[in-house]
Design a protein around this motif. Structure first.
Motif, short mmCIF file in Angstrom:
data_model
loop_
_atom_site.label_atom_id
_atom_site.label_comp_id
_atom_site.label_asym_id
_atom_site.label_seq_id
_atom_site.Cartn_x
_atom_site.Cartn_y
_atom_site.Cartn_z
N ALA A 1 0.73 -1.20 0.03
CA ALA A 1 -0.04 0.27 -0.09
C ALA A 1 0.80 1.25 0.01
O ALA A 1 0.67 2.07 -0.74
CB ALA A 1 -0.39 0.30 1.34
N SER B 1 -15.30 3.42 -0.17
CA SER B 1 -15.26 2.78 0.95
C SER B 1 -16.31 2.04 0.94
O SER B 1 -17.28 0.63 1.52
CB SER B 1 -15.37 3.71 2.42
OG SER B 1 -14.65 3.74 2.23
N ALA C 1 -9.51 0.99 1.96
CA ALA C 1 -9.45 -0.23 0.97
C ALA C 1 -9.82 1.73 -0.33
O ALA C 1 -9.12 2.15 -1.01
CB ALA C 1 -10.04 -1.42 0.46
#
Length: 239
Positions: free
Chosen positions: A69, A190, A220
């Motif tokens: 990430a 989301s 995410a």
């Protein structure tokens, strides 16, 4: 040759540095999670934080997710001042998402430090750039995320816990500094990921619990906002 060097220095090198720093933060997960106190009121069927911390391979798993990430964030932003708070926020967010997945709780002991990380980073960005517009957008991001999650919690407290509302402010601040497209796309995805992926997991009976953890989908969605906020918002508005 110069183009390749510039690409390496301005894109791939920040991705590498961000990934490695986030990996180091993620490897501390067992120690950090073990320090989280249990809720004052007992929660039915809740896995203890110590048990989560003692799970085999936890540090490596969280570290690798944080590495990927953060590397993507570094690749997207380059040497941006926002990395000051985004890089440490990534492993902390992964830890929170992991805990929420296991317990349906987002402990304040980790959420408040996340606020501190972002606020200190915003101050650093302001001192470095002297752009009050960035700070204003961060405030708007906080209002949008916290307000939307707060209203949702107020209307349907059984669907969403206040821990999600509390955590939403962190992500709203972090995304707002980057831009309003990041704020809106992150928020949209989301809920989209919760509905699509979360619904699929329930249908497949991969989640057989009293509810769906929102933290992983918030994290995410925020990542989607950072990586593709502008193009996705343009695509959504053009429909």
């Amino acid at each position: 040759m110069n183009e390749w060097v510039n690409e390496w220095v301005n894109e791939w090198l920040p991705a590498l540095v961000c990934g490695l720093l986030a990996l180091a933060g993620g490897l501390t997960a067992p120690w950090v999670i073990r320090l989280v106190p249990e809720p004052d009121e007992p929660v039915e069927d809740k896995e203890t934080y110590v048990a989560i911390a003692d799970r085999r391979g936890l540090a490596v798993q969280i570290g690798l997710v944080a590495l990927v990430a953060a590397a993507l964030v570094g690749l997207e932003l380059g040497w941006a001042w926002e990395l000051v708070y985004l890089v440490p926020l990534v492993p902390l967010t992964v830890m929170l998402a992991w805990i929420d997945w296991r317990t349906l709780l987002l402990p304040k002991r980790l959420v408040w430090p996340a606020y501190a990380v972002v606020l200190v980073g915003l101050v650093v960005c302001l001192v470095a750039t002297r752009d009050l517009g960035d700070l204003l957008r961060a405030g708007i991001g906080l209002v949008v995320w916290f307000g939307y999650f707060g209203i949702t919690w107020f209307i349907s407290p059984r669907v969403m816990g206040f821990g999600d509302v509390r955590f939403s402010g962190v992500l709203g601040l972090a995304l707002g500094q980057l831009g309003l497209a990041e704020v809106l796309v992150g928020l949209f995805f989301s809920f989209l990921l919760l509905g699509v992926v979360g619904g699929l997991l329930i249908v497949l009976r991969l989640i057989a619990r009293r509810g769906n953890p929102f933290g992983p989908f918030m994290a995410a969605g925020a990542l989607v906002g950072i990586l593709w906020g502008d193009p996705l918002l343009s695509a959504l508005l053009s429909r």
